[in-house]
Design a protein around this motif. Sequence first.
Motif, PDB file in Angstrom:
ATOM      1  N   MET A  17       0.642  -1.181  -0.021  1.00 43.97           N
ATOM      2  CA  MET A  17       0.472   0.001  -0.136  1.00 43.97           C
ATOM      3  C   MET A  17       0.971   1.066   0.128  1.00 43.97           C
ATOM      4  SD  MET A  17      -3.352  -1.162  -0.042  1.00 43.97           S
ATOM      5  CE  MET A  17      -4.225   0.376   0.477  1.00 43.97           C
ATOM      6  N   ALA A  18       0.783   2.460  -0.764  1.00 43.34           N
ATOM      7  CA  ALA A  18       1.093   3.546  -0.164  1.00 43.34           C
ATOM      8  C   ALA A  18       0.257   4.559  -1.310  1.00 43.34           C
ATOM      9  CB  ALA A  18       2.296   2.631  -1.670  1.00 43.34           C
ATOM     10  N   PRO A  19       0.577   5.829  -0.717  1.00 41.08           N
ATOM     11  CA  PRO A  19       0.468   7.140  -1.074  1.00 41.08           C
ATOM     12  C   PRO A  19       0.075   7.133  -2.542  1.00 41.08           C
ATOM     13  CG  PRO A  19       1.352   8.092   0.289  1.00 41.08           C
ATOM     14  CD  PRO A  19       1.659   6.365  -0.021  1.00 41.08           C
ATOM     15  N   LYS A  20      -1.578   7.601  -3.415  1.00 40.34           N
ATOM     16  CA  LYS A  20      -2.015   7.304  -4.269  1.00 40.34           C
ATOM     17  C   LYS A  20      -1.207   8.169  -5.459  1.00 40.34           C
ATOM     18  CE  LYS A  20      -6.056   8.311  -7.064  1.00 40.34           C
ATOM     19  NZ  LYS A  20      -7.141   9.294  -7.026  1.00 40.34           N
ATOM     20  N   LYS A  21      -0.477   9.437  -4.647  1.00 39.33           N
ATOM     21  CA  LYS A  21       0.447  10.685  -5.217  1.00 39.33           C
ATOM     22  C   LYS A  21       1.155  10.254  -5.980  1.00 39.33           C
ATOM     23  CE  LYS A  21      -1.633  14.444  -3.878  1.00 39.33           C
ATOM     24  NZ  LYS A  21      -1.129  16.335  -4.339  1.00 39.33           N
ATOM     25  N   GLU A  22       1.818   8.784  -4.828  1.00 42.15           N
ATOM     26  CA  GLU A  22       3.069   7.438  -5.371  1.00 42.15           C
ATOM     27  C   GLU A  22       3.136   6.925  -6.428  1.00 42.15           C
ATOM     28  OE1 GLU A  22       5.082   6.692  -1.632  1.00 42.15           O
ATOM     29  OE2 GLU A  22       5.123   8.955  -0.543  1.00 42.15           O
ATOM     30  N   LEU A  23       1.559   6.624  -6.618  1.00 44.12           N
ATOM     31  CA  LEU A  23       2.395   5.917  -8.060  1.00 44.12           C
ATOM     32  C   LEU A  23       1.272   6.315  -9.128  1.00 44.12           C
ATOM     33  CD1 LEU A  23      -0.158   3.517  -5.248  1.00 44.12           C
ATOM     34  CD2 LEU A  23       2.009   3.049  -6.563  1.00 44.12           C
ATOM     35  N   ALA A  83       9.616   4.098 -19.510  1.00 43.42           N
ATOM     36  CA  ALA A  83       9.940   5.623 -19.817  1.00 43.42           C
ATOM     37  C   ALA A  83       9.121   6.860 -19.023  1.00 43.42           C
ATOM     38  CB  ALA A  83       9.728   5.813 -21.042  1.00 43.42           C
ATOM     39  N   TYR A  84       8.062   6.383 -18.614  1.00 44.21           N
ATOM     40  CA  TYR A  84       6.410   7.083 -17.529  1.00 44.21           C
ATOM     41  C   TYR A  84       7.290   7.105 -16.321  1.00 44.21           C
ATOM     42  CZ  TYR A  84       2.994   9.451 -16.389  1.00 44.21           C
ATOM     43  OH  TYR A  84       1.493  10.384 -15.293  1.00 44.21           O
ATOM     44  N   VAL A  85       7.207   6.304 -15.933  1.00 45.95           N
ATOM     45  CA  VAL A  85       7.548   5.851 -14.212  1.00 45.95           C
ATOM     46  C   VAL A  85       9.016   6.709 -14.458  1.00 45.95           C
ATOM     47  CG1 VAL A  85       8.212   4.350 -12.974  1.00 45.95           C
ATOM     48  CG2 VAL A  85       6.091   4.034 -13.568  1.00 45.95           C
ATOM     49  N   ASP A  86      10.360   6.044 -15.328  1.00 43.37           N
ATOM     50  CA  ASP A  86      11.626   7.068 -15.213  1.00 43.37           C
ATOM     51  C   ASP A  86      11.602   8.575 -14.777  1.00 43.37           C
ATOM     52  OD1 ASP A  86      14.363   6.978 -15.092  1.00 43.37           O
ATOM     53  OD2 ASP A  86      14.343   7.101 -16.735  1.00 43.37           O
ATOM     54  N   HIS A  87      10.480   8.924 -16.240  1.00 39.43           N
ATOM     55  CA  HIS A  87      10.450  10.436 -15.605  1.00 39.43           C
ATOM     56  C   HIS A  87      10.025  11.111 -14.966  1.00 39.43           C
ATOM     57  CE1 HIS A  87       9.237  14.200 -17.715  1.00 39.43           C
ATOM     58  NE2 HIS A  87       8.207  14.088 -17.471  1.00 39.43           N
ATOM     59  N   LYS A  88       8.820  10.398 -14.501  1.00 42.65           N
ATOM     60  CA  LYS A  88       7.850  10.775 -13.124  1.00 42.65           C
ATOM     61  C   LYS A  88       8.960  10.560 -12.053  1.00 42.65           C
ATOM     62  CE  LYS A  88       3.906  11.555 -12.751  1.00 42.65           C
ATOM     63  NZ  LYS A  88       3.201  12.742 -12.432  1.00 42.65           N
ATOM     64  N   GLN A  89      10.143   9.914 -11.550  1.00 40.73           N
ATOM     65  CA  GLN A  89      10.623   9.499 -11.145  1.00 40.73           C
ATOM     66  C   GLN A  89      11.848  11.100 -11.448  1.00 40.73           C
ATOM     67  OE1 GLN A  89      12.471   4.958 -10.566  1.00 40.73           O
ATOM     68  NE2 GLN A  89      13.775   5.871  -8.562  1.00 40.73           N
ATOM     69  N   ALA A  90      11.870  10.963 -11.780  1.00 38.67           N
ATOM     70  CA  ALA A  90      13.329  12.069 -11.949  1.00 38.67           C
ATOM     71  C   ALA A  90      12.865  13.375 -11.106  1.00 38.67           C
ATOM     72  CB  ALA A  90      14.064  12.640 -13.166  1.00 38.67           C
ATOM     73  N   ARG A  91      11.819  13.284 -11.781  1.00 36.75           N
ATOM     74  CA  ARG A  91      11.170  14.547 -11.851  1.00 36.75           C
ATOM     75  C   ARG A  91      10.242  15.349  -9.998  1.00 36.75           C
ATOM     76  NH1 ARG A  91       7.696  18.435 -14.382  1.00 36.75           N
ATOM     77  NH2 ARG A  91       6.566  18.913 -12.284  1.00 36.75           N
ATOM     78  N   LYS A  92      10.459  13.839  -9.757  1.00 41.46           N
ATOM     79  CA  LYS A  92       9.927  13.264  -7.443  1.00 41.46           C
ATOM     80  C   LYS A  92      11.606  14.112  -7.742  1.00 41.46           C
ATOM     81  CE  LYS A  92       8.910   9.792  -4.871  1.00 41.46           C
ATOM     82  NZ  LYS A  92       8.193   8.774  -4.654  1.00 41.46           N
ATOM     83  N   GLU A  93      12.220  13.548  -7.698  1.00 41.94           N
ATOM     84  CA  GLU A  93      13.808  13.566  -7.112  1.00 41.94           C
ATOM     85  C   GLU A  93      13.925  15.746  -7.692  1.00 41.94           C
ATOM     86  OE1 GLU A  93      16.074  10.659  -8.856  1.00 41.94           O
ATOM     87  OE2 GLU A  93      15.091   9.229  -8.259  1.00 41.94           O
ATOM     88  N   LEU A  94      13.914  15.221  -8.295  1.00 42.99           N
ATOM     89  CA  LEU A  94      13.919  17.189  -8.624  1.00 42.99           C
ATOM     90  C   LEU A  94      13.410  18.125  -8.055  1.00 42.99           C
ATOM     91  CD1 LEU A  94      15.515  18.270 -10.638  1.00 42.99           C
ATOM     92  CD2 LEU A  94      14.040  18.770 -12.009  1.00 42.99           C
ATOM     93  N   PHE A  95      12.084  17.974  -8.244  1.00 42.19           N
ATOM     94  CA  PHE A  95      11.524  18.892  -6.811  1.00 42.19           C
ATOM     95  C   PHE A  95      11.243  17.974  -5.904  1.00 42.19           C
ATOM     96  CE2 PHE A  95      10.206  19.753 -11.676  1.00 42.19           C
ATOM     97  CZ  PHE A  95      10.940  21.473 -11.607  1.00 42.19           C
ATOM     98  N   ASN A  96      11.952  17.551  -5.410  1.00 42.94           N
ATOM     99  CA  ASN A  96      11.997  17.140  -3.961  1.00 42.94           C
ATOM    100  C   ASN A  96      10.809  16.334  -3.351  1.00 42.94           C
ATOM    101  OD1 ASN A  96      12.956  16.562  -1.501  1.00 42.94           O
ATOM    102  ND2 ASN A  96      13.167  18.009  -0.826  1.00 42.94           N
TER     103      ASN A  96
END
Length: 99
Positions: A17-23, A83-96
């Motif tokens: 289970m995880a918060p919806k925003k992390e999926l 590719a989409y998940v990689d992009h989202k993961q990079a944005r998540k790390e970049l924008f903290n």
Amino acid sequence: MRTRKVPMRKDVVTGEMAPKKELVRIVRDKEGNVSIDETGKKSGRGAYVSIDVEVAKKAKEEKKLDEVFSVDLSEDFYNDLIAYVDHKQARKELFNNDK
């Protein structure tokens, strides 16, 4: 101030289970078309995958979304998902974790 309830969803690959925003939501519509739901609001049956490239790769290896939606998905769909998940993961790390 009142604390807001965080919506939780289950990752179909890991079962955690995880918060919806992390999926990432994947949806199958009435016609049987499966797509990545960037808004999280498309109509149809949804399934969630963590914003983690390793989890997306595991979904591809195990053809997990084929099982969940009872369809045969192409390699291209899984590659697009990775590719989409990689992009989202990079944005998540970049924008903290703000996005």
